[in-house]
Design an enzyme around this catalytic site. Structure first.
Site, short mmCIF file in Angstrom:
data_model
loop_
_atom_site.label_atom_id
_atom_site.label_comp_id
_atom_site.label_asym_id
_atom_site.label_seq_id
_atom_site.Cartn_x
_atom_site.Cartn_y
_atom_site.Cartn_z
CG HIS A 117 -0.15 0.29 2.17
ND1 HIS A 117 0.57 -1.12 3.05
CD2 HIS A 117 0.46 1.46 3.46
CE1 HIS A 117 1.24 -0.74 4.16
NE2 HIS A 117 1.16 1.16 4.33
C1 UD1 Z 1 -1.39 5.04 6.01
C2 UD1 Z 1 0.63 6.01 6.24
C3 UD1 Z 1 1.69 4.70 6.20
C4 UD1 Z 1 1.19 3.30 7.11
C5 UD1 Z 1 -0.87 3.18 6.42
C6 UD1 Z 1 -0.96 2.28 7.47
C7 UD1 Z 1 0.65 8.39 5.99
C8 UD1 Z 1 1.36 9.66 5.23
N1 UD1 Z 1 0.70 7.42 5.33
O1 UD1 Z 1 -1.21 4.93 4.72
O2 UD1 Z 1 3.24 5.52 6.30
O3 UD1 Z 1 1.94 2.13 6.41
O4 UD1 Z 1 -1.33 4.46 6.77
O5 UD1 Z 1 -1.80 1.34 6.51
O6 UD1 Z 1 -0.10 8.35 6.99
N2 UD1 Z 1 -8.79 4.55 2.92
C9 UD1 Z 1 -9.83 4.39 2.62
N3 UD1 Z 1 -9.98 3.51 3.56
C10 UD1 Z 1 -10.02 3.52 4.83
C11 UD1 Z 1 -8.39 4.02 4.60
C12 UD1 Z 1 -7.57 4.53 3.11
O7 UD1 Z 1 -10.68 4.19 0.92
O8 UD1 Z 1 -9.98 3.09 5.54
C13 UD1 Z 1 -7.96 4.92 1.14
C14 UD1 Z 1 -8.79 6.98 1.17
O9 UD1 Z 1 -8.50 6.93 -0.53
C15 UD1 Z 1 -7.63 7.72 1.51
C16 UD1 Z 1 -6.00 6.54 0.62
O10 UD1 Z 1 -6.88 5.13 1.01
O11 UD1 Z 1 -7.04 8.63 0.21
C17 UD1 Z 1 -5.11 6.26 1.49
O12 UD1 Z 1 -4.75 6.54 3.28
P1 UD1 Z 1 -4.02 7.25 3.92
O13 UD1 Z 1 -4.68 7.17 5.02
O14 UD1 Z 1 -3.97 8.78 3.30
O15 UD1 Z 1 -2.71 6.55 3.90
P2 UD1 Z 1 -1.99 5.33 3.46
O16 UD1 Z 1 -1.61 4.56 2.13
O17 UD1 Z 1 -3.28 4.33 4.12
N1 UDP Z 2 -3.08 -6.44 9.35
C1 UDP Z 2 -4.33 -6.14 9.53
N2 UDP Z 2 -5.01 -7.14 8.12
C2 UDP Z 2 -4.12 -6.89 7.43
C3 UDP Z 2 -2.72 -6.33 6.93
C4 UDP Z 2 -2.34 -5.43 8.19
O1 UDP Z 2 -4.15 -7.04 10.76
O2 UDP Z 2 -5.25 -6.84 5.97
C5 UDP Z 2 -2.15 -5.45 10.50
C6 UDP Z 2 -0.21 -6.57 10.55
O3 UDP Z 2 -0.88 -7.22 11.62
C7 UDP Z 2 0.13 -4.91 10.82
C8 UDP Z 2 -0.49 -4.01 10.75
O4 UDP Z 2 -1.32 -4.05 10.14
O5 UDP Z 2 0.76 -5.24 12.11
C9 UDP Z 2 0.04 -3.21 9.46
O6 UDP Z 2 0.18 -1.98 9.39
P1 UDP Z 2 0.43 -1.19 7.39
O7 UDP Z 2 1.12 -2.00 6.62
O8 UDP Z 2 -1.00 -0.94 6.95
O9 UDP Z 2 1.20 -0.37 7.87
P2 UDP Z 2 2.40 -0.03 8.18
O10 UDP Z 2 3.22 -1.75 9.04
O11 UDP Z 2 3.52 -0.50 7.04
O12 UDP Z 2 2.82 1.45 8.86
#
Ligand code: UD1
Ligand code: UDP
Length: 353
Positions: free
Chosen positions: A208
């Site tokens: 992601h």
């Molecule tokens: C964010 C963090 C990243 C982390 C990740 C964990 C930042 C800059 N990035 O990235 O470091 O690894 O969270 O998962 O803070 N969206 C949905 N539903 C949700 C959440 C997100 O549809 O519940 C979609 C939306 O279109 C949103 C996009 O995902 O705009 C990106 O979400 P965002 O929280 O901006 O960044 P992540 O890629 O989730």
């Molecule tokens: N995770 C989860 N369900 C999923 C994918 C990830 O519970 O479908 C958990 C995973 O075990 C880990 C955490 O989410 O503990 C990682 O989150 P993410 O990859 O979104 O963020 P990051 O660690 O890269 O910041």
């Protein structure tokens, strides 16, 4: 005994998981009154509520709905809303986790009005300033008073930036979270049945990160890499909503990959327990793969979790092979990182009047 009030700022999936471990540890400290503020960065039920339910995280006292939009929009909206809450609640300190926009917004909103900031997972560096997470971490560490680091390397990174006061190495709270999950998921194989991988080799995948999803050429290369890996064994790909949107928009249907929606924490650990390989760009999963002693290929060009590479369990997707014999990583601790954090937070709050 005067109780001290702490506000914990969370917004994204990995923060719920880390906060669950530390909130549990706070229960042994009656001097700490913790309230949770959820920024709403992640808002789908399977990206947010499921973790509160499964992990018994206290219901947020403040629930904002500030997800979506560009970095500036999201961080700006959070900054404004969090300041209002901080001025009203007057906490003795705020607690932030990791490196998301919610982390930075919490840190900035607090420090400007002289509320001490405590950062869990301080000191991580990828040395790639193109990553939004790297900027969020560097700035958050600069304004934190208590910096709780998962590894010696993260302590050294802070020292190199001139940050030595208030720095403690505590181990990795994700290890504590994993031990909790393993205990709960021991005999749950319904999911494997449902996915058709019970007693069969398979890999688990998540992807992601902005660095992978924002660049179409790179994203295509990563999908081709995964399709190639899928020739050896099926891949269960738990698709983050950001990646799901991208696949739909570009009409990509990866071959050999079984796409599923994001799963809860316990289901993810069931998959990790039974898989043969992890393919990911997630920070959390790189370590969880190690905790389950499963090899991991990290789909990034560098990682903050260099210990996993040195111990031979993790390799970058650009590397030919894993690094030598597989070893153990002492730094991540014995599953007591959350207890250590809670103790240090309690001591820290005693120094504040
Ligand atoms: C964010 C963090 C990243 C982390 C990740 C964990 C930042 C800059 N990035 O990235 O470091 O690894 O969270 O998962 O803070 N969206 C949905 N539903 C949700 C959440 C997100 O549809 O519940 C979609 C939306 O279109 C949103 C996009 O995902 O705009 C990106 O979400 P965002 O929280 O901006 O960044 P992540 O890629 O989730
Ligand atoms: N995770 C989860 N369900 C999923 C994918 C990830 O519970 O479908 C958990 C995973 O075990 C880990 C955490 O989410 O503990 C990682 O989150 P993410 O990859 O979104 O963020 P990051 O660690 O890269 O910041």
């Amino acid at each position: 005994m005067a109780r001290k009030k702490i506000l914990t700022i969370v917004g994204a999936r990995p923060q719920f998981i880390k906060a669950a471990a530390i909130s549990r540890a706070f229960r042994a400290f009656p001097d700490i009154e913790e309230h949770i503020v959820h920024t709403g960065q992640h808002y789908d039920a399977n990206m947010s509520d499921i973790f509160f339910e499964e992990l018994g995280i206290p219901t947020p006292k403040h629930r904002l709905e500030l997800g979506g939009g560009s970095h500036g929009q999201m961080t700006g909206r959070m900054l404004e809303a969090l300041e209002v809450i901080f001025l009203d609640e007057k906490p003795d300190a705020i607690l932030i986790y990791g490196d998301t926009n919610s982390t930075l917004a919490g840190a900035l909103a607090a420090v400007k009005i002289h509320i001490p900031v405590i950062h869990v997972e301080a000191g991580l560096r990828s040395f790639n300033r193109k990553m939004p997470e790297e900027i969020n971490r560097i700035l958050s560490d600069q304004v934190s008073e208590l910096l709780l680091c998962p590894t010696q390397i993260s302590v050294d990174n802070l020292k190199a930036e001139g940050i030595e006061n208030g720095v403690h190495m505590v181990g990795d709270v994700m290890h504590d979270a994993t031990l909790f999950a393993i205990d709960k998921t021991k005999s749950n194989t319904d999911l494997l049945d449902k996915l058709g991988v019970k007693d069969k080799p398979f890999a688990v995948c998540t992807m992601h990160r902005a660095e992978n999803t924002d660049n179409p050429e790179r994203f295509d290369k990563l999908i081709a890499f995964l399709e190639n890996q899928a020739q050896d064994r099926p891949i269960i790909f738990a698709v983050h909503p950001r990646t799901r949107q991208l696949l739909a928009k570009r009409g990509i249907v990866p071959k050999g990959l079984q796409l599923i929606d994001p799963v809860g924490y316990f289901d993810l650990h069931t998959l990790l327990q039974h898989c043969d390989l992890v393919l990911t760009d997630s920070g959390g999963l790189q370590k969880e793969a190690y905790f389950h002693r499963k090899p991991c290929i990290t789909m990034r060009d560098e990682t903050e979790w260099v210990e996993t590479i040195e111990a031979g369990w993790n390799r970058l997707w650009t590397a030919d092979d894993w690094h030598g014999k597989r070893g153990t990583i002492a730094d991540y601790g014995l599953g007591d990182a959350a207890d250590l954090c809670a103790g240090l937070v309690s001591d820290f709050l005693k120094t504040k009047q």
